[in-house]
Write a protein that holds these residues in place. Structure first.
Motif, PDB file in Angstrom:
ATOM      1  N   GLU A   1       0.001   7.324  -4.160  1.00 38.26           N
ATOM      2  CA  GLU A   1      -1.275   6.604  -4.079  1.00 38.26           C
ATOM      3  C   GLU A   1      -1.150   5.288  -4.832  1.00 38.26           C
ATOM      4  O   GLU A   1      -0.438   5.192  -5.823  1.00 38.26           O
TER       5      GLU A   1
ATOM      6  N   ASP B   1       0.633   4.061   1.690  1.00 31.63           N
ATOM      7  CA  ASP B   1       0.900   4.760   2.948  1.00 31.63           C
ATOM      8  C   ASP B   1       1.988   4.113   3.787  1.00 31.63           C
ATOM      9  O   ASP B   1       2.456   4.697   4.768  1.00 31.63           O
ATOM     10  N   THR B   2       2.428   2.899   3.438  1.00 30.27           N
ATOM     11  CA  THR B   2       3.530   2.257   4.160  1.00 30.27           C
ATOM     12  C   THR B   2       4.782   2.120   3.295  1.00 30.27           C
ATOM     13  O   THR B   2       5.769   1.524   3.718  1.00 30.27           O
TER      14      THR B   2
ATOM     15  N   GLU C   1       0.840  -1.192   0.000  1.00 31.93           N
ATOM     16  CA  GLU C   1       0.000   0.000   0.000  1.00 31.93           C
ATOM     17  C   GLU C   1       0.879   1.248   0.000  1.00 31.93           C
ATOM     18  O   GLU C   1       2.012   1.233   0.496  1.00 31.93           O
TER      19      GLU C   1
END
Length: 543
Positions: A224, A212-213, A210
């Motif tokens: 994104e 965000d990590t 993902e």
């Protein structure tokens, strides 16, 4: 023309048609990160990657789609300049021992992760040993077998402590090879050798799943990842060479239907598309937005030699000889591809000339001979009827057209009716990796321009070899070629290996690639390497 055998750049000038094709661009042309000449132009580009990247993880990626993103958000010890030549990247210096087997890299102190922390030698040691760890299951681990102790560790026969990969201190990284390797710098530009931040990966084993990590160290960083929709990357302000990066944002849309993404380009929803619908290529060739460049790879159909009827070599040969490649490339694909009668494409220069020209073709289309071989193969197996055959391909309008043409040719020339089946790319990779197919489409692009990277695909222990074919003589010759220091002898060995491969024929080559793109003339300094998709590090929007 053989001028393309080293990776090159093609520059797109905003006010002119395509110029300097196959190397006309200059690596010395300067770009600026401050966009001073661009006024209020929004420095963003939207490109089409077509399908969901299966794994944007340096250790796990095996496909060109994932690799396209990885090449923009990571950087290794070596990177490539605008002409495609390997140059130092995260490493600012390298010392090589007299015997050519020990490389000592000094890392740049200003090399940073996207979270602002320093990239260290320990991150490289961790990343490379993560690739080799059998539990990781990396299909590209074999590219590290040149390193001392790497193969034994990866195959469970040795210890990680015996692997010749050592972080001496924060900025000193040492690599010990089994023997000298003349193309080691080119090899290290492959994403498998990118660093991974140890802290991020140990804290969360799914760190690369993902946005965000995600932590990376390249000219762009992950912003994104909207699965099955798009991947968005943005300029990494912590990148040491950020001043050459003009674009603030790159969006990889995931639109698989060719007619749809073609129309999206025409309505300016996309700035760059590749693999054009075959029925528009002829008319688009006169368009100044059209770009056609060689691509060092082979489009093929794999045979599963462990599933009937392709357990028989004569049946495999019959299928290969029943397909009219010239008709296919002239009337179906239409993208300038070259009919293929071997594994290694044109473009690999040797002391005797182009490897493909020296090796020549290994077979030709011949319907009568194909029928004879099919009958002989069936007689050897005791078959009164040929077992039912299904040809698989990954979902794509163009792959479908090619598969339908092959289906018709096999029917007309062999009297064999084959069924067609398709799957989405990620699922398809899993299916073929598990060996759940009889005959399946695949493409293999060399990570650099040398026959060894094409032939490596069919090594018996290569996780990429999904055919079930293992030939000890082929493997032995390939291993010998990798330690041979005399270039003439090395290429001779590679020719011998290819002859064995093409005699037993666990696959049928169809054509050697050529990539076609439509690229908005609003952008310049988009770089085209012969073994990667367009590189956008230096790209700039001018209109």
């Amino acid at each position: 023309m053989k001028k393309w055998l080293l990776p090159m750049s093609v520059m797109l000038a905003a006010s002119t048609a395509l110029t300097g094709c196959y190397g006309g661009g200059s690596a010395e042309e300067e770009t600026s990160g401050d966009n001073a000449d661009s006024g209020d132009i929004k420095q963003e580009i939207v490109v089409n990657a077509m399908s969901e990247p299966p794994a944007i993880d340096p250790a796990l990626a095996t496909d060109t789609t994932s690799g396209w993103v990885l090449d923009h958000i990571f950087e290794g010890l070596y990177t490539r300049d605008q002409e495609g030549n390997p140059v130092l990247g995260v490493a600012e210096d390298v010392a090589v021992s007299e015997d050519g087997t020990t490389y000592t890299f000094t890392l740049r102190e200003d090399a940073k992760w996207s979270d602002g922390s320093q990239v260290t030698a320990s991150d490289f040691e961790y990343a490379w040993k993560r690739v080799l760890n059998p539990d990781t299951g990396s299909s590209f681990a074999f590219y590290m077998y040149y390193i001392k102790g790497a193969e034994d560790y990866n195959k469970g026969n040795g210890s990680v402590e015996d692997v010749g990969i050592t972080a001496v201190d924060d900025t000193t990284f040492e690599v010990q090879l089994n023997s000298p390797l003349g193309y080691f710098d080119s090899l290290l530009t492959l994403w498998t050798f990118y660093p991974v931040q140890q802290a991020a990966a140990e804290e969360n084993e799914n760190w690369a799943a993902e946005a965000d990590t995600f932590v990376s160290n390249g000219p762009f960083e992950m912003a994104e990842w909207n699965h099955d929709s798009n991947v968005v990357i943005e300029k990494n302000d912590d990148y040491y060479d950020k001043d050459v990066v003009n674009l603030d944002k790159v969006t990889f849309e995931l639109v698989n239907e060719a007619t749809t993404y073609y129309q999206m380009f025409k309505t300016e929803e996309l700035d760059l598309v590749m693999t054009l619908p075959t029925d528009v290529i002829a008319s688009e060739r006169e368009n100044e937005e059209y770009v056609e460049v060689p691509y060092y790879g082979t489009y093929m159909y794999m045979f599963n030699v462990e599933q009937e009827p392709f357990t028989n070599a004569k049946v495999r040969q019959a299928f290969a000889m029943s397909v009219d490649r010239e008709s296919l490339t002239e009337n179906v694909t239409l993208g300038g591809e070259t009919p293929a009668y071997a594994m290694v494409p044109d473009g690999a220069e040797t002391p005797e000339g182009d490897f493909r020209e020296v090796g020549g073709d290994y077979f030709k289309e011949n319907a009568e001979e194909a029928k004879k071989l099919l009958e002989e193969g069936m007689a050897e197996e005791g078959w009164s009827e040929l077992p039912e055959v299904t040809l698989m391909y990954n979902t794509s309008e163009n792959h479908k057209k090619i598969a339908e043409a092959v289906q018709e040719m096999v029917s007309n020339n062999l009297g064999v009716d084959i069924k067609l089946a398709n799957q989405e790319w990620g699922t398809y990779l899993d299916t073929t990796k598990q060996g759940n197919f009889q005959m399946a489409r695949m493409g293999w692009i060399g990570i650099f321009v040398d026959p060894v990277v094409n032939l490596d695909y069919y090594l018996g222990d290569s996780p990429n070899n999904r055919t079930g074919w293992v030939n000890e003589e082929f493997d032995s010759i390939m291993a010998e070629s990798k330690v041979e220091q005399d270039n003439d002898k090395r290429y001779e060995l590679l020719h011998q290996a290819e002859e064995i491969l093409m005699t037993d024929m666990p696959f049928m080559p169809v054509y050697f690639y050529k990539n076609n793109y439509l690229v908005s003339t609003d952008f310049e300094d988009v770089v085209y390497y012969v073994n990667r998709y367009p590189h956008l590090k230096w790209a700039e929007k001018t209109n």
